[in-house]
Design a protein around this motif. Sequence first.
Motif, PDB file in Angstrom:
ATOM      1  N   LEU A   1     -43.841  13.896  -0.925  1.00 50.91           N
ATOM      2  CA  LEU A   1     -43.591  14.022  -2.359  1.00 50.91           C
ATOM      3  C   LEU A   1     -42.885  12.796  -2.946  1.00 50.91           C
ATOM      4  CD1 LEU A   1     -42.576  17.784  -2.667  1.00 50.91           C
ATOM      5  CD2 LEU A   1     -44.678  16.699  -3.495  1.00 50.91           C
ATOM      6  N   LYS A   2     -41.862  12.312  -2.285  1.00 48.19           N
ATOM      7  CA  LYS A   2     -41.124  11.157  -2.809  1.00 48.19           C
ATOM      8  C   LYS A   2     -42.000   9.912  -2.845  1.00 48.19           C
ATOM      9  CE  LYS A   2     -36.371  12.498  -1.720  1.00 48.19           C
ATOM     10  NZ  LYS A   2     -35.130  12.128  -0.979  1.00 48.19           N
ATOM     11  N   ARG A   3     -42.818   9.740  -1.818  1.00 45.46           N
ATOM     12  CA  ARG A   3     -43.700   8.570  -1.774  1.00 45.46           C
ATOM     13  C   ARG A   3     -44.746   8.647  -2.884  1.00 45.46           C
ATOM     14  NH1 ARG A   3     -47.852   7.147   3.157  1.00 45.46           N
ATOM     15  NH2 ARG A   3     -48.819   5.312   2.212  1.00 45.46           N
ATOM     16  N   LEU A   4     -45.305   9.832  -3.107  1.00 38.56           N
ATOM     17  CA  LEU A   4     -46.277   9.996  -4.180  1.00 38.56           C
ATOM     18  C   LEU A   4     -45.659   9.669  -5.533  1.00 38.56           C
ATOM     19  CD1 LEU A   4     -47.923  13.372  -3.077  1.00 38.56           C
ATOM     20  CD2 LEU A   4     -48.988  11.108  -2.980  1.00 38.56           C
ATOM     21  N   LYS A   5     -44.483  10.209  -5.773  1.00 40.25           N
ATOM     22  CA  LYS A   5     -43.818   9.992  -7.059  1.00 40.25           C
ATOM     23  C   LYS A   5     -43.461   8.528  -7.257  1.00 40.25           C
ATOM     24  CE  LYS A   5     -39.987  11.636  -9.914  1.00 40.25           C
ATOM     25  NZ  LYS A   5     -38.818  12.568  -9.979  1.00 40.25           N
TER      26      LYS A   5
ATOM     27  N   ASN B   1     -61.490   8.056  10.283  1.00 44.09           N
ATOM     28  CA  ASN B   1     -61.619   7.654   8.877  1.00 44.09           C
ATOM     29  C   ASN B   1     -62.484   8.620   8.060  1.00 44.09           C
ATOM     30  OD1 ASN B   1     -59.978   5.451   9.319  1.00 44.09           O
ATOM     31  ND2 ASN B   1     -61.661   4.004   9.517  1.00 44.09           N
ATOM     32  N   HIS B   2     -62.454   9.897   8.445  1.00 43.42           N
ATOM     33  CA  HIS B   2     -63.075  10.938   7.639  1.00 43.42           C
ATOM     34  C   HIS B   2     -62.012  11.552   6.736  1.00 43.42           C
ATOM     35  CE1 HIS B   2     -66.138  11.385  11.096  1.00 43.42           C
ATOM     36  NE2 HIS B   2     -66.667  10.654  10.132  1.00 43.42           N
ATOM     37  N   LEU B   3     -62.330  11.694   5.471  1.00 45.17           N
ATOM     38  CA  LEU B   3     -61.415  12.348   4.542  1.00 45.17           C
ATOM     39  C   LEU B   3     -61.634  13.852   4.632  1.00 45.17           C
ATOM     40  CD1 LEU B   3     -61.610  10.028   1.398  1.00 45.17           C
ATOM     41  CD2 LEU B   3     -60.291   9.779   3.492  1.00 45.17           C
ATOM     42  N   ARG B   4     -60.550  14.582   4.834  1.00 43.24           N
ATOM     43  CA  ARG B   4     -60.696  16.014   5.092  1.00 43.24           C
ATOM     44  C   ARG B   4     -60.363  16.878   3.879  1.00 43.24           C
ATOM     45  NH1 ARG B   4     -58.337  17.261  11.157  1.00 43.24           N
ATOM     46  NH2 ARG B   4     -59.779  15.924  12.336  1.00 43.24           N
ATOM     47  N   GLU B   5     -59.132  16.787   3.395  1.00 47.94           N
ATOM     48  CA  GLU B   5     -58.659  17.691   2.345  1.00 47.94           C
ATOM     49  C   GLU B   5     -57.366  17.141   1.779  1.00 47.94           C
ATOM     50  OE1 GLU B   5     -57.710  21.444   4.300  1.00 47.94           O
ATOM     51  OE2 GLU B   5     -57.082  20.338   6.083  1.00 47.94           O
ATOM     52  N   SER B   6     -56.888  17.754   0.708  1.00 51.93           N
ATOM     53  CA  SER B   6     -55.577  17.419   0.171  1.00 51.93           C
ATOM     54  C   SER B   6     -54.548  18.369   0.767  1.00 51.93           C
ATOM     55  CB  SER B   6     -55.590  17.509  -1.353  1.00 51.93           C
ATOM     56  OG  SER B   6     -54.355  17.061  -1.898  1.00 51.93           O
ATOM     57  N   ASP B   7     -53.294  18.242   0.353  1.00 47.75           N
ATOM     58  CA  ASP B   7     -52.251  19.077   0.942  1.00 47.75           C
ATOM     59  C   ASP B   7     -52.394  20.538   0.549  1.00 47.75           C
ATOM     60  OD1 ASP B   7     -51.649  18.406  -1.697  1.00 47.75           O
ATOM     61  OD2 ASP B   7     -49.495  18.365  -1.386  1.00 47.75           O
ATOM     62  N   ARG B   8     -52.852  20.806  -0.679  1.00 48.53           N
ATOM     63  CA  ARG B   8     -53.014  22.185  -1.145  1.00 48.53           C
ATOM     64  C   ARG B   8     -54.339  22.378  -1.870  1.00 48.53           C
ATOM     65  NH1 ARG B   8     -47.631  22.893  -4.538  1.00 48.53           N
ATOM     66  NH2 ARG B   8     -48.056  20.665  -4.891  1.00 48.53           N
ATOM     67  N   SER B   9     -55.317  21.552  -1.535  1.00 45.75           N
ATOM     68  CA  SER B   9     -56.608  21.609  -2.224  1.00 45.75           C
ATOM     69  C   SER B   9     -57.708  21.142  -1.286  1.00 45.75           C
ATOM     70  CB  SER B   9     -56.624  20.686  -3.458  1.00 45.75           C
ATOM     71  OG  SER B   9     -55.492  20.864  -4.265  1.00 45.75           O
ATOM     72  N   ASN B  10     -58.929  21.568  -1.580  1.00 46.66           N
ATOM     73  CA  ASN B  10     -60.088  20.971  -0.943  1.00 46.66           C
ATOM     74  C   ASN B  10     -60.557  19.775  -1.768  1.00 46.66           C
ATOM     75  OD1 ASN B  10     -60.848  24.184   0.106  1.00 46.66           O
ATOM     76  ND2 ASN B  10     -60.782  22.494   1.557  1.00 46.66           N
ATOM     77  N   PHE B  11     -61.424  18.994  -1.153  1.00 46.11           N
ATOM     78  CA  PHE B  11     -61.817  17.695  -1.698  1.00 46.11           C
ATOM     79  C   PHE B  11     -63.323  17.562  -1.592  1.00 46.11           C
ATOM     80  CE2 PHE B  11     -63.065  13.527   0.114  1.00 46.11           C
ATOM     81  CZ  PHE B  11     -62.883  12.721  -0.997  1.00 46.11           C
ATOM     82  N   MET B  12     -63.958  16.982  -2.606  1.00 44.91           N
ATOM     83  CA  MET B  12     -65.399  16.747  -2.600  1.00 44.91           C
ATOM     84  C   MET B  12     -65.695  15.425  -3.302  1.00 44.91           C
ATOM     85  SD  MET B  12     -66.738  20.515  -3.852  1.00 44.91           S
ATOM     86  CE  MET B  12     -65.987  22.021  -3.226  1.00 44.91           C
ATOM     87  N   ILE B  13     -66.876  14.902  -3.038  1.00 47.40           N
ATOM     88  CA  ILE B  13     -67.346  13.735  -3.775  1.00 47.40           C
ATOM     89  C   ILE B  13     -68.723  14.044  -4.364  1.00 47.40           C
ATOM     90  CG2 ILE B  13     -66.073  12.109  -2.324  1.00 47.40           C
ATOM     91  CD1 ILE B  13     -68.813  11.315  -1.076  1.00 47.40           C
ATOM     92  N   VAL B  14     -69.156  13.217  -5.285  1.00 48.23           N
ATOM     93  CA  VAL B  14     -70.506  13.292  -5.852  1.00 48.23           C
ATOM     94  C   VAL B  14     -71.159  11.927  -5.671  1.00 48.23           C
ATOM     95  CG1 VAL B  14     -71.892  13.669  -7.917  1.00 48.23           C
ATOM     96  CG2 VAL B  14     -69.799  15.013  -7.562  1.00 48.23           C
ATOM     97  N   LYS B  15     -72.388  11.945  -5.146  1.00 48.14           N
ATOM     98  CA  LYS B  15     -73.155  10.706  -4.994  1.00 48.14           C
ATOM     99  C   LYS B  15     -74.598  10.976  -5.388  1.00 48.14           C
ATOM    100  CE  LYS B  15     -73.495   6.351  -3.788  1.00 48.14           C
ATOM    101  NZ  LYS B  15     -72.758   5.287  -4.512  1.00 48.14           N
TER     102      LYS B  15
END
Length: 278
Positions: free
Chosen positions: A154-158, A172-186
């Motif tokens: 949290l402190k580093r993000l802020k 180097n695979h992106l998995r998820e956020s701390d409290r969310s799922n993650f997606m991309i669009v291509k």
Amino acid sequence: MLDIVYIDGDFVKRDEARLPLNDLGLLRAYGVFDYFRFVAGKLQFFPDHWLRFQRSAAQLDLALDLTVNEASNLIHELIGRNGQTDGGIRLLLTGGSANDGYTPVQPRFMAMEFAHRQPPSQLYKEGASVLIHRYERQAPSIKSIDYIEGIRLLKRLKANQFDFPIYMDRDNHLRESDRSNFMIVKHGKLIAPVDEILLGITRKHVLRLAHQLDIPIEERHVSLKEFLQADEALLTSSTKGVMPITRSDHGLVNGGAVGSVTRQLMQHWPDYTVISRA
């Protein structure tokens, strides 16, 4: 958190609720939880959340004796006692009291109601900024109460003006956020990581919504390189709904603008959730 909570079989006032100091949730962070919204007194995606809660408990060998109907009735009573029509419910199951400070014996079940705080509207208009952070969660398929890494960041993000982290594994695979799922669009296709993540309930329904909107879907690994070349990126969760990502520590996504697929999902998400409440 509102005034009445449920703990150990009783509805009690929040300031009267007590946990023994030998509860494994306190001593060892041994426990699972789930969180979901309720709107106009109706629970959002509750059967899905309850099933995930059961799966998480089973993976930690924690007995959960309530049926989905019993749990629903209990939660509706909790909502009625607190007198609020909109908010969030957190379910918590710990390892319970351990005489040796280590071995689970009788799990402890709790339910708490919270006021819902909508994320700032600016995050939907302009998009969120994310920090790519190398980290792999222990037992990622379990919705455990261990959120040490997210809180530690949290402190580093802020300090660096990022809103959320995105966890990246050793490959180097992106998995998820701390409290969310993650997606991309291509190229108009919605691509969602699926392995070694917590499969979110909102994630499930956003993919279902995308299918209804004839948006192509693919579930697979997403590499850092793909993210950097993505047309769009987004987060999904019970509290965020569908939230665009427009910036990372590696640069802008879609030139810093919210993309068309994300906008389409954001536009239709509120109506989709209305038909999914019980």
